[in-house]
Design a protein around this motif. Structure first.
Motif, PDB file in Angstrom:
ATOM      1  N   THR A  25      -1.095 -12.925  -3.103  1.00  0.00           N
ATOM      2  CA  THR A  25      -0.798 -13.769  -4.266  1.00  0.00           C
ATOM      3  C   THR A  25       0.229 -13.042  -5.139  1.00  0.00           C
ATOM      4  N   ILE A  26       0.637 -13.707  -6.209  1.00  0.00           N
ATOM      5  CA  ILE A  26       1.598 -13.102  -7.129  1.00  0.00           C
ATOM      6  C   ILE A  26       0.913 -12.253  -8.209  1.00  0.00           C
ATOM      7  N   ALA A  27      -0.403 -12.102  -8.121  1.00  0.00           N
ATOM      8  CA  ALA A  27      -1.156 -11.425  -9.182  1.00  0.00           C
ATOM      9  C   ALA A  27      -0.663 -10.004  -9.445  1.00  0.00           C
ATOM     10  N   GLU A  28      -0.402  -9.238  -8.396  1.00  0.00           N
ATOM     11  CA  GLU A  28       0.026  -7.850  -8.594  1.00  0.00           C
ATOM     12  C   GLU A  28       1.421  -7.777  -9.200  1.00  0.00           C
ATOM     13  N   ALA A  29       2.317  -8.654  -8.778  1.00  0.00           N
ATOM     14  CA  ALA A  29       3.653  -8.690  -9.383  1.00  0.00           C
ATOM     15  C   ALA A  29       3.538  -9.023 -10.860  1.00  0.00           C
ATOM     16  N   GLY A  55       9.805  -0.300  -2.035  1.00  0.00           N
ATOM     17  CA  GLY A  55       8.427   0.006  -2.400  1.00  0.00           C
ATOM     18  C   GLY A  55       8.308   0.291  -3.878  1.00  0.00           C
ATOM     19  N   HIS A  56       7.079   0.200  -4.376  1.00  0.00           N
ATOM     20  CA  HIS A  56       6.830   0.448  -5.796  1.00  0.00           C
ATOM     21  C   HIS A  56       5.395   0.915  -5.987  1.00  0.00           C
ATOM     22  N   VAL A  57       5.190   1.814  -6.949  1.00  0.00           N
ATOM     23  CA  VAL A  57       3.850   2.210  -7.366  1.00  0.00           C
ATOM     24  C   VAL A  57       3.813   2.249  -8.882  1.00  0.00           C
ATOM     25  N   PRO A  75      -0.639  -1.341  -9.042  1.00  0.00           N
ATOM     26  CA  PRO A  75      -0.688  -1.484  -7.600  1.00  0.00           C
ATOM     27  C   PRO A  75       0.360  -0.605  -6.904  1.00  0.00           C
ATOM     28  N   VAL A  76       0.242  -0.534  -5.594  1.00  0.00           N
ATOM     29  CA  VAL A  76       1.264   0.098  -4.762  1.00  0.00           C
ATOM     30  C   VAL A  76       1.558  -0.868  -3.614  1.00  0.00           C
ATOM     31  N   ALA A  77       2.836  -1.040  -3.305  1.00  0.00           N
ATOM     32  CA  ALA A  77       3.224  -1.942  -2.220  1.00  0.00           C
ATOM     33  C   ALA A  77       4.547  -1.495  -1.617  1.00  0.00           C
ATOM     34  N   VAL A  78       4.720  -1.864  -0.355  1.00  0.00           N
ATOM     35  CA  VAL A  78       5.960  -1.613   0.385  1.00  0.00           C
ATOM     36  C   VAL A  78       6.299  -2.899   1.128  1.00  0.00           C
ATOM     37  N   LEU A  79       7.582  -3.238   1.156  1.00  0.00           N
ATOM     38  CA  LEU A  79       7.994  -4.429   1.902  1.00  0.00           C
ATOM     39  C   LEU A  79       7.471  -4.341   3.335  1.00  0.00           C
ATOM     40  N   TRP A 106      -6.443  13.435 -14.730  1.00  0.00           N
ATOM     41  CA  TRP A 106      -7.200  12.819 -13.640  1.00  0.00           C
ATOM     42  C   TRP A 106      -6.689  11.411 -13.375  1.00  0.00           C
ATOM     43  N   ALA A 107      -7.010  10.931 -12.188  1.00  0.00           N
ATOM     44  CA  ALA A 107      -6.571   9.594 -11.792  1.00  0.00           C
ATOM     45  C   ALA A 107      -7.688   8.900 -11.037  1.00  0.00           C
ATOM     46  N   VAL A 108      -7.661   7.583 -11.084  1.00  0.00           N
ATOM     47  CA  VAL A 108      -8.602   6.773 -10.314  1.00  0.00           C
ATOM     48  C   VAL A 108      -7.824   5.721  -9.530  1.00  0.00           C
ATOM     49  N   VAL A 109      -8.467   5.235  -8.485  1.00  0.00           N
ATOM     50  CA  VAL A 109      -7.886   4.179  -7.662  1.00  0.00           C
ATOM     51  C   VAL A 109      -9.017   3.348  -7.085  1.00  0.00           C
ATOM     52  N   LEU A 110      -8.770   2.079  -6.891  1.00  0.00           N
ATOM     53  CA  LEU A 110      -9.704   1.193  -6.208  1.00  0.00           C
ATOM     54  C   LEU A 110      -9.010   0.801  -4.910  1.00  0.00           C
TER      55      LEU A 110
END
Length: 167
Positions: A25-29, A55-57, A75-79, A106-110
């Motif tokens: 979906t477009i939610a992350e964008a 790509g983008h993070v 988010p993180v994504a790559v074409l 510190w960092a977190v991720v799901l």
């Protein structure tokens, strides 16, 4: 060759394209746009190959009840045309390094535990941290600066813009 660098205004449309292509979906964008507009992108990096953003993070603030502030990787994504050569891993490593250099402890991720373990993430519940999304073992934490991870701090809250993920 892949170049990892901070986003620039001329990258914004390409970043939208990366997230739209990388998620169902477009939610992350939309999330990246609203985080940017709110001034909450603490690190926003692109991967560029032959002059094209592929790509983008994004990293944004996460807080706990004890008022400890960390970074949320999302988010993180790559074409799709550039997935599998390690571009996402390069983006994540660079983002973690940028966060550490900025004094974020510190960092977190799901995300997928097996994938994020390679960066040193471990289930956050082992540190006494929880998330509002019911992530279980997929909600993970990483200490970037020794002694800074707030053990037993309870709920880790992402920026309010994450509510825009609801489609």
């Amino acid at each position: 060759m892949t170049i990892i660098r901070p986003e620039r205004p001329e990258d914004f449309e390409a970043i939208d394209t990366v997230h739209t292509a990388g998620f169902p979906t477009i939610a992350e964008a939309r999330l990246v746009r609203v985080l940017r507009e709110a001034g909450r992108l603490t690190a926003s990096l692109v991967a560029e190959v032959e002059g094209q953003v592929v790509g983008h993070v994004a990293f944004s603030p996460v807080s706990t009840a004890t008022e400890a502030i960390g970074a949320g990787l999302a988010p993180v994504a790559v074409l799709p045309s550039h997935q599998r050569p390690g571009i996402a891993a390069q983006l994540i490593e660079a983002g973690l390094s940028a966060s550490r250099s900025a004094g974020v402890g510190w960092a977190v991720v799901l995300g997928e535990p097996a994938y994020y373990a390679r960066f040193g993430f471990r289930p956050a519940r082992g540190f006494g941290l929880s998330d509002a999304y019911g992530g279980g073992d997929a909600f993970q934490a990483l200490e970037l600066i020794p002694g800074s991870l707030p053990e037993g701090a309870g709920l880790a809250r992402y920026a309010p813009e994450f509510a825009s993920l609801e489609v």
